[in-house]
Scaffold this motif. Structure first.
Motif, short mmCIF file in Angstrom:
data_model
loop_
_atom_site.label_atom_id
_atom_site.label_comp_id
_atom_site.label_asym_id
_atom_site.label_seq_id
_atom_site.Cartn_x
_atom_site.Cartn_y
_atom_site.Cartn_z
N ASN A 9 0.82 -1.21 0.00
CA ASN A 9 0.00 0.00 0.00
C ASN A 9 0.85 1.26 0.00
O ASN A 9 0.49 2.25 -0.64
CB ASN A 9 -0.97 0.00 1.18
CG ASN A 9 -2.12 -0.96 0.98
OD1 ASN A 9 -2.53 -1.22 -0.15
ND2 ASN A 9 -2.64 -1.50 2.06
N GLN A 10 1.98 1.24 0.70
CA GLN A 10 2.88 2.39 0.68
C GLN A 10 3.41 2.64 -0.72
O GLN A 10 3.65 3.78 -1.10
CB GLN A 10 4.04 2.18 1.65
CG GLN A 10 3.65 2.30 3.09
CD GLN A 10 4.81 2.01 4.03
OE1 GLN A 10 5.77 1.34 3.67
NE2 GLN A 10 4.71 2.50 5.25
N MET A 11 3.61 1.57 -1.47
CA MET A 11 4.10 1.70 -2.83
C MET A 11 2.99 2.09 -3.81
O MET A 11 3.26 2.59 -4.88
CB MET A 11 4.72 0.37 -3.30
CG MET A 11 5.97 -0.03 -2.56
SD MET A 11 7.39 1.00 -2.97
CE MET A 11 7.68 0.54 -4.65
N GLY A 12 1.74 1.83 -3.43
CA GLY A 12 0.62 2.17 -4.30
C GLY A 12 0.45 1.22 -5.46
O GLY A 12 0.07 1.63 -6.55
N VAL A 13 0.76 -0.06 -5.25
CA VAL A 13 0.60 -1.05 -6.31
C VAL A 13 -0.48 -2.07 -5.91
O VAL A 13 -0.79 -2.24 -4.74
CB VAL A 13 1.92 -1.78 -6.65
CG1 VAL A 13 2.95 -0.79 -7.17
CG2 VAL A 13 2.46 -2.52 -5.45
N THR A 14 -1.03 -2.74 -6.90
CA THR A 14 -2.05 -3.74 -6.65
C THR A 14 -1.41 -5.06 -6.22
O THR A 14 -0.20 -5.27 -6.39
CB THR A 14 -2.90 -4.00 -7.91
OG1 THR A 14 -2.05 -4.61 -8.90
CG2 THR A 14 -3.51 -2.71 -8.46
N ALA A 19 2.52 -9.36 -6.91
CA ALA A 19 2.74 -10.79 -7.13
C ALA A 19 3.61 -11.02 -8.37
O ALA A 19 4.55 -11.81 -8.34
CB ALA A 19 1.41 -11.52 -7.27
N ALA A 20 3.29 -10.32 -9.44
CA ALA A 20 4.06 -10.47 -10.69
C ALA A 20 5.52 -10.05 -10.48
O ALA A 20 6.44 -10.74 -10.94
CB ALA A 20 3.43 -9.65 -11.80
N VAL A 52 11.84 -2.64 -5.03
CA VAL A 52 12.93 -1.89 -5.65
C VAL A 52 12.74 -1.84 -7.17
O VAL A 52 12.85 -0.79 -7.80
CB VAL A 52 14.30 -2.51 -5.30
CG1 VAL A 52 15.42 -1.89 -6.11
CG2 VAL A 52 14.56 -2.38 -3.81
N GLN A 53 12.41 -2.99 -7.74
CA GLN A 53 12.18 -3.07 -9.20
C GLN A 53 11.02 -2.17 -9.60
O GLN A 53 11.13 -1.43 -10.59
CB GLN A 53 11.89 -4.51 -9.60
CG GLN A 53 11.59 -4.67 -11.06
CD GLN A 53 11.16 -6.08 -11.41
OE1 GLN A 53 10.94 -6.92 -10.54
NE2 GLN A 53 11.04 -6.35 -12.68
N LEU A 54 9.93 -2.21 -8.87
CA LEU A 54 8.78 -1.37 -9.19
C LEU A 54 9.12 0.10 -9.08
O LEU A 54 8.73 0.91 -9.92
CB LEU A 54 7.60 -1.73 -8.28
CG LEU A 54 6.94 -3.08 -8.56
CD1 LEU A 54 6.03 -3.47 -7.40
CD2 LEU A 54 6.18 -3.05 -9.88
N ALA A 55 9.84 0.47 -8.03
CA ALA A 55 10.22 1.88 -7.85
C ALA A 55 11.13 2.36 -8.97
O ALA A 55 11.08 3.51 -9.37
CB ALA A 55 10.89 2.08 -6.50
N ALA A 56 11.96 1.45 -9.47
CA ALA A 56 12.91 1.83 -10.53
C ALA A 56 12.26 1.90 -11.90
O ALA A 56 12.77 2.60 -12.77
CB ALA A 56 14.06 0.83 -10.56
#
Length: 87
Positions: A9-14, A19-20, A52-56
Motif C-alpha cells: 500500500n505504501q508503494m501504491g501497487v495492486t 505478485a508479478a 525496488v524493481q517497481l520503484a525503478a
C-alpha cells in the motif's frame, strides 16, 4: 516484522502487480497477505526486491518504505565487501 500489505500500500501497487514483480502466482500472494499462508523469509526478500524493481521502473511509484531503503544500503555494503580481492 515485515508486513506485505502495508509495504504494498505504501508503494501504491495492486496485489497482482506485487505478485508479478515477486514472481509468485496472484493466489499465493493473496493467501500470504491475508494470513492464510505463512510469509516465509524468501517471500519477504522477494517482496523487498520487487519493490525496488517497481520503484525503478514505474513513474507512479516514488517512495520506498524505510525498511526497503535500509535493505538497499545493506545490499550495497555487502556488494562492496564481496568485490574486494580475497573475499
Amino acid at each position: 516484522m515485515f508486513d506485505l500489505k502495508i509495504a504494498r500500500n505504501q508503494m501504491g501497487v495492486t496485489q497482482a502487480e506485487m505478485a508479478a514483480a515477486m514472481g509468485v502466482p496472484i493466489r499465493t500472494y493473496e493467501d500470504i497477505e491475508a494470513g492464510r499462508s505463512k510469509c516465509r523469509p524468501a517471500h519477504v526478500a522477494a517482496a523487498k526486491w520487487a519493490m525496488v524493481q517497481l520503484a525503478a521502473t514505474r513513474r507512479d511509484v516514488y517512495k520506498l518504505p524505510e525498511n526497503i531503503s535500509q535493505t538497499l544500503k545493506d545490499a550495497l555494503e555487502y556488494d562492496e565487501v564481496a568485490r574486494k580481492p580475497g573475499y
